[in-house]
Design a protein around this motif. Structure first.
Motif, PDB file in Angstrom:
ATOM      1  N   GLU A   1       0.851  -1.192   0.000  1.00 58.45           N
ATOM      2  CA  GLU A   1       0.000   0.000   0.000  1.00 58.45           C
ATOM      3  C   GLU A   1       0.882   1.235   0.000  1.00 58.45           C
ATOM      4  O   GLU A   1       2.020   1.206   0.465  1.00 58.45           O
ATOM      5  CB  GLU A   1      -0.906   0.003   1.233  1.00 58.45           C
ATOM      6  CG  GLU A   1      -1.934   1.148   1.263  1.00 58.45           C
ATOM      7  CD  GLU A   1      -2.832   1.097   2.492  1.00 58.45           C
ATOM      8  OE1 GLU A   1      -3.760   1.913   2.571  1.00 58.45           O
ATOM      9  OE2 GLU A   1      -2.571   0.262   3.375  1.00 58.45           O
ATOM     10  N   TRP A   2       0.374   2.328  -0.541  1.00 57.14           N
ATOM     11  CA  TRP A   2       1.093   3.597  -0.475  1.00 57.14           C
ATOM     12  C   TRP A   2       0.181   4.678   0.100  1.00 57.14           C
ATOM     13  O   TRP A   2      -1.046   4.562   0.074  1.00 57.14           O
ATOM     14  CB  TRP A   2       1.636   4.024  -1.840  1.00 57.14           C
ATOM     15  CG  TRP A   2       0.630   4.079  -2.963  1.00 57.14           C
ATOM     16  CD1 TRP A   2       0.444   3.154  -3.942  1.00 57.14           C
ATOM     17  CD2 TRP A   2      -0.323   5.135  -3.226  1.00 57.14           C
ATOM     18  NE1 TRP A   2      -0.567   3.546  -4.804  1.00 57.14           N
ATOM     19  CE2 TRP A   2      -1.040   4.752  -4.386  1.00 57.14           C
ATOM     20  CE3 TRP A   2      -0.626   6.338  -2.602  1.00 57.14           C
ATOM     21  CZ2 TRP A   2      -2.062   5.545  -4.921  1.00 57.14           C
ATOM     22  CZ3 TRP A   2      -1.638   7.131  -3.138  1.00 57.14           C
ATOM     23  CH2 TRP A   2      -2.343   6.741  -4.286  1.00 57.14           C
ATOM     24  N   LEU A   3       0.812   5.711   0.626  1.00 54.47           N
ATOM     25  CA  LEU A   3       0.102   6.883   1.144  1.00 54.47           C
ATOM     26  C   LEU A   3       0.850   8.122   0.679  1.00 54.47           C
ATOM     27  O   LEU A   3       2.072   8.191   0.778  1.00 54.47           O
ATOM     28  CB  LEU A   3       0.035   6.842   2.677  1.00 54.47           C
ATOM     29  CG  LEU A   3      -0.784   7.937   3.383  1.00 54.47           C
ATOM     30  CD1 LEU A   3      -1.269   7.429   4.735  1.00 54.47           C
ATOM     31  CD2 LEU A   3       0.021   9.214   3.598  1.00 54.47           C
ATOM     32  N   ASN A   4       0.105   9.087   0.185  1.00 48.05           N
ATOM     33  CA  ASN A   4       0.707  10.336  -0.293  1.00 48.05           C
ATOM     34  C   ASN A   4      -0.007  11.506   0.391  1.00 48.05           C
ATOM     35  O   ASN A   4      -1.218  11.648   0.274  1.00 48.05           O
ATOM     36  CB  ASN A   4       0.552  10.449  -1.813  1.00 48.05           C
ATOM     37  CG  ASN A   4       1.276  11.661  -2.377  1.00 48.05           C
ATOM     38  OD1 ASN A   4       2.314  12.059  -1.868  1.00 48.05           O
ATOM     39  ND2 ASN A   4       0.735  12.239  -3.434  1.00 48.05           N
ATOM     40  N   VAL A   5       0.759  12.312   1.127  1.00 47.05           N
ATOM     41  CA  VAL A   5       0.188  13.479   1.794  1.00 47.05           C
ATOM     42  C   VAL A   5       0.972  14.709   1.377  1.00 47.05           C
ATOM     43  O   VAL A   5       2.196  14.684   1.300  1.00 47.05           O
ATOM     44  CB  VAL A   5       0.206  13.324   3.331  1.00 47.05           C
ATOM     45  CG1 VAL A   5       1.603  13.043   3.864  1.00 47.05           C
ATOM     46  CG2 VAL A   5      -0.382  14.547   4.018  1.00 47.05           C
ATOM     47  N   SER A   6       0.253  15.784   1.062  1.00 49.69           N
ATOM     48  CA  SER A   6       0.921  17.020   0.655  1.00 49.69           C
ATOM     49  C   SER A   6       0.341  18.204   1.417  1.00 49.69           C
ATOM     50  O   SER A   6      -0.810  18.180   1.859  1.00 49.69           O
ATOM     51  CB  SER A   6       0.770  17.258  -0.850  1.00 49.69           C
ATOM     52  OG  SER A   6      -0.594  17.416  -1.197  1.00 49.69           O
ATOM     53  N   LEU A   7       1.172  19.233   1.576  1.00 49.66           N
ATOM     54  CA  LEU A   7       0.783  20.456   2.268  1.00 49.66           C
ATOM     55  C   LEU A   7       1.173  21.650   1.414  1.00 49.66           C
ATOM     56  O   LEU A   7       2.331  21.781   1.006  1.00 49.66           O
ATOM     57  CB  LEU A   7       1.479  20.545   3.628  1.00 49.66           C
ATOM     58  CG  LEU A   7       1.334  21.872   4.388  1.00 49.66           C
ATOM     59  CD1 LEU A   7      -0.123  22.101   4.798  1.00 49.66           C
ATOM     60  CD2 LEU A   7       2.250  21.896   5.612  1.00 49.66           C
ATOM     61  N   SER A   8       0.210  22.520   1.135  1.00 47.12           N
ATOM     62  CA  SER A   8       0.458  23.779   0.430  1.00 47.12           C
ATOM     63  C   SER A   8       0.095  24.918   1.372  1.00 47.12           C
ATOM     64  O   SER A   8      -1.019  24.963   1.886  1.00 47.12           O
ATOM     65  CB  SER A   8      -0.390  23.874  -0.837  1.00 47.12           C
ATOM     66  OG  SER A   8      -0.106  22.813  -1.731  1.00 47.12           O
ATOM     67  N   ILE A   9       1.031  25.831   1.587  1.00 48.47           N
ATOM     68  CA  ILE A   9       0.727  26.962   2.477  1.00 48.47           C
ATOM     69  C   ILE A   9       0.220  28.161   1.689  1.00 48.47           C
ATOM     70  O   ILE A   9      -0.246  29.143   2.291  1.00 48.47           O
ATOM     71  CB  ILE A   9       1.941  27.353   3.327  1.00 48.47           C
ATOM     72  CG1 ILE A   9       3.105  27.857   2.456  1.00 48.47           C
ATOM     73  CG2 ILE A   9       2.383  26.185   4.192  1.00 48.47           C
ATOM     74  CD1 ILE A   9       4.206  28.537   3.255  1.00 48.47           C
ATOM     75  N   SER A  10       0.317  28.092   0.356  1.00 50.42           N
ATOM     76  CA  SER A  10      -0.180  29.185  -0.491  1.00 50.42           C
ATOM     77  C   SER A  10      -0.234  28.704  -1.927  1.00 50.42           C
ATOM     78  O   SER A  10       0.219  27.595  -2.246  1.00 50.42           O
ATOM     79  CB  SER A  10       0.741  30.413  -0.387  1.00 50.42           C
ATOM     80  OG  SER A  10       1.993  30.145  -1.008  1.00 50.42           O
ATOM     81  N   GLY A  11      -0.761  29.538  -2.797  1.00 49.92           N
ATOM     82  CA  GLY A  11      -0.690  29.267  -4.212  1.00 49.92           C
ATOM     83  C   GLY A  11       0.696  29.597  -4.742  1.00 49.92           C
ATOM     84  O   GLY A  11       1.511  30.217  -4.045  1.00 49.92           O
ATOM     85  N   PRO A  12       1.011  29.208  -5.976  1.00 45.74           N
ATOM     86  CA  PRO A  12       2.321  29.495  -6.551  1.00 45.74           C
ATOM     87  C   PRO A  12       2.568  30.996  -6.668  1.00 45.74           C
ATOM     88  O   PRO A  12       1.647  31.781  -6.874  1.00 45.74           O
ATOM     89  CB  PRO A  12       2.261  28.836  -7.938  1.00 45.74           C
ATOM     90  CG  PRO A  12       1.128  27.865  -7.853  1.00 45.74           C
ATOM     91  CD  PRO A  12       0.146  28.442  -6.893  1.00 45.74           C
TER      92      PRO A  12
END
Length: 310
Positions: free
Chosen positions: A233-244
């Motif tokens: 199994e895989w897990l992918n978590v991402s965090l964006s603090i703002s737009g580009p």
């Protein structure tokens, strides 16, 4: 090749995501008495001063650990990570930030092993000296090894190439962190090839990859390529603090991709990630994403903080 110095970025939002997840992975492995090996393919300097040197140039820690430092409403799992940082700042003032090797050393048990790799000639000198000082301090406190063998081994060799020599580990338990600087395009290819080889040698290991989310094609394609690595199994978590940013420069988003993650991790992330978005977010495009799946069945529906941008 050796222009990258993590000290410029120490304690930023990407470090918060990386090290919070790392702490959770280690805590899960600690639930069993059997020893395990922690492998860090790109260890860096291990410990960074935030009030001097590289970290003061852009003060990136103000996008990550800084806003979290004085919070008293932290989710319990996030508090475990913050408390680890506070133990390294006994004065109560945020002066030092531990990299992944020091985070791991703090939580690993005496019977567990650390194998750290770093190619940068300046970084490995600092890394070795930091651990020499740590071991000397522990000796002064009367802490003596009670298990045979060297607990921490630091090598100035290529972490990608050296990983395969450690797998499978003697205890048949391991956590591998792959965290290259991605300053050259080939790093993206080597992450995928290193994981393919590692999983063949040791299918049951836990593998965690930190990656930046940038405009460049290699960055955006990496998670999709990692989803095809053979694993349970895989897990992918991402965090964006703002737009580009308008000019496309700067790191505003990053992710952690885990192969064979703990079954408890998704629930923990669903509790903590909305909090990180609320505290670290800079605009309405701040968000998080969590995806899970297998190489054969694909991903499950993603989870998002209500009201975040699609």
């Amino acid at each position: 090749m050796f222009s990258y110095r993590h000290g410029f970025h120490a304690g930023n939002h990407a470090d918060v995501l990386k090290h919070f997840v790392l702490v959770q992975l280690i805590q899960y492995l600690n639930q069993k008495d059997t020893a395990y090996t922690y492998v860090d393919t790109h260890a860096g300097a291990g410990l960074y001063a935030l009030d001097s040197g590289y970290a003061t140039k852009n003060a990136e820690f103000e996008t990550g650990i800084g806003p979290l430092w004085g919070k008293n409403d932290l989710p319990p799992a996030l508090a475990e990570y913050i408390n680890l940082i506070k133990e390294m700042n006994p004065s109560g003032k945020l002066r030092y930030y531990p990299g992944s090797p020091f985070c791991a050393e703090k939580i690993l048990r005496e019977q567990d092993r650390l194998r750290l790799f770093e190619l940068h000639p300046s970084e490995i000198k600092v890394l070795s000296e930091n651990f020499r000082k740590l071991e000397a301090h522990q000796a002064e406190q009367g802490k003596r090894p009670t298990v045979r063998g060297k607990r921490i081994i630091i090598s100035d060799t290529d972490g990608f190439d050296s990983l395969k020599s450690l797998l499978p580990p003697p205890s048949r338990r391991a956590l591998v962190l792959i965290d290259p600087p991605y300053e050259v395009k080939d790093d993206y290819r080597r992450v995928k090839s290193a994981l393919d080889e590692a999983v063949k040698r040791f299918p049951s290991g836990t593998y965690a990859v930190w990656y930046p989310i940038l405009q460049r094609m290699e960055s955006r394609e990496l998670p999709e390529k990692l989803k095809r690595v053979e694993c349970k199994e895989w897990l992918n978590v991402s965090l964006s603090i703002s737009g580009p940013a308008p000019d496309g420069f700067g790191l505003h988003s990053s992710g952690m991709f885990i192969l064979n993650p703990p079954w408890t991790l998704v629930a923990t992330l669903k509790e903590v990630m909305p909090y990180l978005v609320a505290v670290l977010g800079k605009d309405k495009q701040a968000k998080f994403e969590i995806q899970t799946g297998t190489p054969l069945t694909g991903q499950n529906p993603r989870f998002k903080k209500p009201g975040t941008a699609a």
